[in-house]
Design a protein around this motif. Structure first.
Motif, mmCIF file in Angstrom:
data_model
loop_
_atom_site.group_PDB
_atom_site.id
_atom_site.type_symbol
_atom_site.label_atom_id
_atom_site.label_comp_id
_atom_site.label_asym_id
_atom_site.label_seq_id
_atom_site.Cartn_x
_atom_site.Cartn_y
_atom_site.Cartn_z
ATOM 1 N N TYR A 82 0.833 -1.203 0.000
ATOM 2 C CA TYR A 82 0.000 0.000 0.000
ATOM 3 C C TYR A 82 0.869 1.255 0.000
ATOM 4 N N ASP A 83 1.956 1.217 0.806
ATOM 5 C CA ASP A 83 2.877 2.359 0.819
ATOM 6 C C ASP A 83 3.591 2.492 -0.526
ATOM 7 N N LYS A 84 3.934 1.359 -1.144
ATOM 8 C CA LYS A 84 4.586 1.387 -2.461
ATOM 9 C C LYS A 84 3.670 2.036 -3.506
ATOM 10 N N ILE A 85 2.380 1.703 -3.429
ATOM 11 C CA ILE A 85 1.414 2.315 -4.361
ATOM 12 C C ILE A 85 1.427 3.827 -4.203
ATOM 13 N N GLY A 86 1.367 4.296 -2.949
ATOM 14 C CA GLY A 86 1.357 5.735 -2.696
ATOM 15 C C GLY A 86 2.604 6.422 -3.211
ATOM 16 N N LEU A 87 3.781 5.795 -3.019
ATOM 17 C CA LEU A 87 5.034 6.383 -3.494
ATOM 18 C C LEU A 87 5.070 6.470 -5.016
ATOM 19 N N CYS A 88 4.623 5.407 -5.691
ATOM 20 C CA CYS A 88 4.615 5.407 -7.165
ATOM 21 C C CYS A 88 3.678 6.480 -7.708
ATOM 22 N N ILE A 89 2.527 6.640 -7.068
ATOM 23 C CA ILE A 89 1.589 7.683 -7.507
ATOM 24 C C ILE A 89 2.182 9.061 -7.251
ATOM 25 N N ASN A 90 2.864 9.229 -6.115
ATOM 26 C CA ASN A 90 3.544 10.516 -5.843
ATOM 27 C C ASN A 90 4.557 10.830 -6.940
ATOM 28 N N LEU A 91 5.343 9.816 -7.331
ATOM 29 C CA LEU A 91 6.346 10.006 -8.385
ATOM 30 C C LEU A 91 5.685 10.373 -9.711
ATOM 31 N N ALA A 92 4.603 9.693 -10.037
ATOM 32 C CA ALA A 92 3.912 9.964 -11.305
ATOM 33 C C ALA A 92 3.368 11.383 -11.329
ATOM 34 N N GLN A 93 2.720 11.802 -10.243
ATOM 35 C CA GLN A 93 2.143 13.150 -10.193
ATOM 36 C C GLN A 93 3.248 14.218 -10.182
ATOM 37 N N LEU A 94 4.337 13.918 -9.472
ATOM 38 C CA LEU A 94 5.454 14.856 -9.419
ATOM 39 C C LEU A 94 6.035 15.084 -10.818
ATOM 40 N N LEU A 95 6.290 13.989 -11.544
ATOM 41 C CA LEU A 95 6.901 14.090 -12.876
ATOM 42 C C LEU A 95 5.898 14.565 -13.919
ATOM 43 N N GLY A 96 4.606 14.415 -13.624
ATOM 44 C CA GLY A 96 3.592 14.974 -14.513
ATOM 45 C C GLY A 96 3.676 16.490 -14.551
ATOM 46 N N ASN A 97 4.038 17.104 -13.433
ATOM 47 C CA ASN A 97 4.207 18.563 -13.395
ATOM 48 C C ASN A 97 5.362 19.014 -14.281
ATOM 49 N N ALA A 98 6.325 18.101 -14.518
ATOM 50 C CA ALA A 98 7.464 18.419 -15.373
ATOM 51 C C ALA A 98 7.282 17.895 -16.803
ATOM 52 N N ASN A 99 6.073 17.375 -17.102
ATOM 53 C CA ASN A 99 5.753 16.860 -18.448
ATOM 54 C C ASN A 99 6.666 15.714 -18.877
ATOM 55 N N GLU A 100 7.164 14.947 -17.917
ATOM 56 C CA GLU A 100 8.001 13.793 -18.244
ATOM 57 C C GLU A 100 7.097 12.555 -18.356
ATOM 58 N N TYR A 101 6.325 12.508 -19.443
ATOM 59 C CA TYR A 101 5.254 11.532 -19.576
ATOM 60 C C TYR A 101 5.730 10.080 -19.610
ATOM 61 N N PRO A 102 6.876 9.738 -20.233
ATOM 62 C CA PRO A 102 7.317 8.335 -20.188
ATOM 63 C C PRO A 102 7.513 7.838 -18.752
ATOM 64 N N LYS A 103 8.109 8.705 -17.910
ATOM 65 C CA LYS A 103 8.307 8.312 -16.518
ATOM 66 C C LYS A 103 6.975 8.254 -15.763
ATOM 67 N N VAL A 104 6.066 9.163 -16.091
ATOM 68 C CA VAL A 104 4.750 9.173 -15.440
ATOM 69 C C VAL A 104 4.054 7.832 -15.675
ATOM 70 N N VAL A 105 4.026 7.395 -16.950
ATOM 71 C CA VAL A 105 3.390 6.118 -17.272
ATOM 72 C C VAL A 105 4.102 4.960 -16.566
ATOM 73 N N LYS A 106 5.421 5.022 -16.556
ATOM 74 C CA LYS A 106 6.213 3.965 -15.918
ATOM 75 C C LYS A 106 5.821 3.791 -14.440
ATOM 76 N N TYR A 107 5.724 4.913 -13.699
ATOM 77 C CA TYR A 107 5.427 4.810 -12.275
ATOM 78 C C TYR A 107 3.966 4.456 -12.015
ATOM 79 N N TYR A 108 3.069 4.908 -12.891
ATOM 80 C CA TYR A 108 1.673 4.482 -12.733
ATOM 81 C C TYR A 108 1.542 2.971 -12.934
ATOM 82 N N LEU A 109 2.251 2.431 -13.946
ATOM 83 C CA LEU A 109 2.188 0.994 -14.209
ATOM 84 C C LEU A 109 2.828 0.200 -13.064
#
Length: 592
Positions: A82-109
């Motif tokens: 559950y904590d891992k899920i939260g961290l991955c979503i944090n990473l995806a949202q963080l990198l979404g602000n920087a428009n780094e979409y490949p990494k965003v998809v990677k962390y969501y997956l």
């Protein structure tokens, strides 16, 4: 030149903001770094993960790269999925602000992978919806379609029409973006007709909708059968039209043959009357030969057409036989499905009777509190919410409890909860509000073998519990997530619960808070689960929430308790409208 100057100003402003934020939090960062070094020495991996996450949170608004580094470091030391899920979503949202979409998809997956381990379908639904939105921003609408379809399938499995509507809207927008008018129109039709097309195509689905998430995945199989039947029906109709056309052709040729035979008869009659006229013999012979040739030709055509017609008849007969076999197979399967549905429904109905038998009678509430009400509305046939009351040593103990899960799993939890509360209060004579919940938590942890080292389940209960002493006019309250509302002279006071469940939690060793409250005659107290507050509805399909609920019971607090119950029931029904009920609901109202 003006553009470069503007960009320079923005760059300098961002640097100043970053430095200001860093300076403000530098002391905090230094302390955390020291704690990390100490945790490394003691090999406390869980602490290292938590501290790195804290550093990531600090840098999230100031330095995205550093925040990403600390979140990744935290992910390496975190074990709880559950904590891992939260961290991955944090990473995806963080990198979404920087428009780094490949990494965003990677962390969501990656988050989806951990969500699959917990079998949290709602989380998987949200993640795939976010993946689809990211692909749209990344200008990859074709990849977005796959993600939205995955969310759609999950929402269908959850039987959540609101989520289905959300997915269909996303798909319509994406198909429109792809200029795929056909798929867009099909999806719009599904949305506008409110899924009537899907419900008609699936035989028996309307009966099995409420038990689906916990029992069988039948929707896709029956839908496939329905589509095959329609195709075969269209094929048969087309072949019938072909046969009718062939029959018309044969009839036309028969008419032509009859006409030729009549002409031949007239010629023969004429020859008999003019047999003596030798000059007309050749004409007679010629006409006869021509007539015979035409007749033979027509006969050959008719014979050829007859062969074709017979061949088609044989083919269609075989097809009809196959169709009949398939129809019988479909009928057999439908009968099996119907029988299974009846057996499952019968079992759940029996479980409902057992659960209701364990609940305290409504008359017991009326006996102890003449002015009171119980608003109990399960989402399915059986409920994960329950209410409980008992009297011991001139004290009345009342609880509104929300167990993990819905339907059958939730009902099993409710049976355990009722059994534990009966044992704690009536057998062990524990009559202090917080100690009752402490004992309930210990019983749950022991029953599910939960521990701080191996927490395989997150099962537990959220509840609000009061101990009322009418003689001393004192009331004790303790709560796990669920608050207590006291209304006096049309003014409401909310007593907050501890932010932890009666079950395994990081702070499972800490005692729950015991509130001692002076009560007066005509005070009204309200205990509830979160089902009423979390219900989506209204014009904007939002949650009802605590503030709106508090306003409702305050506004109706001057009404008799039975009339207030009707207001609460009618408000819930009106608010929900056509949206599916999302959770079990229990609300208890008591007038002192």
């Amino acid at each position: 030149m003006k553009i470069y100057f503007f960009v320079l100003i923005i760059f300098i402003s961002s640097q100043l903001y970053s430095q200001t934020l860093s300076t403000k939090n530098q002391q905090k960062v230094d302390k955390i770094l020291q704690k990390i070094e100490s945790a490394k020495k003691s090999n406390d991996t869980q602490k290292i993960g938590e501290l790195n996450k804290n550093l990531g949170d600090i840098y999230a608004s100031a330095d995205i790269k550093k925040a990403e580094t600390y979140y990744i470091e935290s992910l390496q030391f975190t074990e709880d999925p559950y904590d891992k899920i939260g961290l991955c979503i944090n990473l995806a949202q963080l990198l979404g602000n920087a428009n780094e979409y490949p990494k965003v998809v990677k962390y969501y997956l990656t988050a989806e992978k951990y969500a699959n381990q917990t079998q949290n379908q709602k989380e998987i639904y949200d993640i795939n919806l976010a993946v689809g939105d990211t692909y749209i921003l990344w200008n990859k609408p074709k990849d977005a379609i796959n993600a939205f379809h995955k969310s759609l399938q999950i929402s269908l499995d959850l039987q959540n029409r609101w989520k289905v509507t959300k997915c269909l809207n996303r798909l319509i927008e994406t198909y429109t973006l792809l200029k795929d008018k056909n798929q867009a129109e099909i999806t719009k039709k599904l949305l506008s007709e409110n899924f009537d097309i899907i419900e008609i195509a699936v035989f028996g689905q309307k009966k099995t909708e409420q038990f689906k998430a916990e029992l069988f995945d039948l929707k896709k199989i029956v839908s496939l059968i329905g589509n095959e039947n329609q195709g075969l029906k269209d094929s048969i109709m087309s072949q019938i039209v072909d046969i009718e056309q062939l029959q018309k052709a044969i009839s036309s040729l028969s008419d032509t043959l009859n006409a030729q035979q009549a002409a031949l008869k007239n010629i023969n009659l004429e020859l008999e009357h003019k047999r003596s006229e030798l000059t007309k013999v050749e004409t007679y012979l010629e006409r006869r030969n021509i007539a015979l040739s035409i007749s033979v030709f027509i006969i050959l055509i008719i014979g050829f057409l007859a062969v074709l017609a017979y061949r088609n008849y044989i083919v269609k007969k075989k097809q009809h036989h196959l169709l009949e076999i398939q129809r019988q197979e479909i009928l057999t399967k439908n009968e099996e499905i119907t029988k299974q549905n009846e057996e499952i429904t019968g079992s759940i109905r029996y479980a409902e009777r057992i659960q209701k038998a364990l609940f305290p009678p409504v008359e017991r509430f009326s006996q102890l509190f003449p002015e009171s009400f119980i608003f109990f509305k399960p989402r399915d046939i059986v409920s994960g919410d329950f209410y409980w009351i008992s009297e011991k040593n001139n004290k009345i103990i009342v609880a509104a409890v929300d167990c993990t899960g819905h339907s059958v799993p939730g009902a099993f939890m409710s049976v355990l909860g009722i059994t534990f509360l009966d044992e704690i209060v009536n057998k062990n004579n524990i009559l202090t509000a917080n100690e009752i919940i402490n004992q309930l938590r210990d019983s749950i942890i022991k029953s599910f073998h939960q521990s701080e080292f191996s927490s395989q389940t997150k099962d537990g209960m959220d509840l609000a519990l009061v101990v009322i002493d009418k003689k001393s006019m004192k009331m004790e309250y303790a709560g796990a997530y669920n608050p207590l509302i006291l209304v006096r002279n049309s003014e409401a006071t909310i007593y907050k619960a501890d932010r932890k469940p009666a079950g395994f939690h990081d702070k499972f060793k800490d005692s729950f808070t015991n509130h001692v409250i002076d009560i007066r005659k005509d005070d009204r107290i309200y205990l509830s689960s979160d089902g009423y507050l979390d219900q989506f509805g209204g014009e904007t399909a939002k949650k009802f929430l605590l503030n709106r609920f508090t306003e409702l019971i305050t506004k109706t607090s001057e009404l008799p308790m039975n009339e207030q119950f009707l207001e609460i029931e009618q408000t819930f029904t009106k608010w929900k409208g056509t949206i599916d009920q999302v959770d079990d609901v229990v609300v208890l109202g008591i007038k002192i």
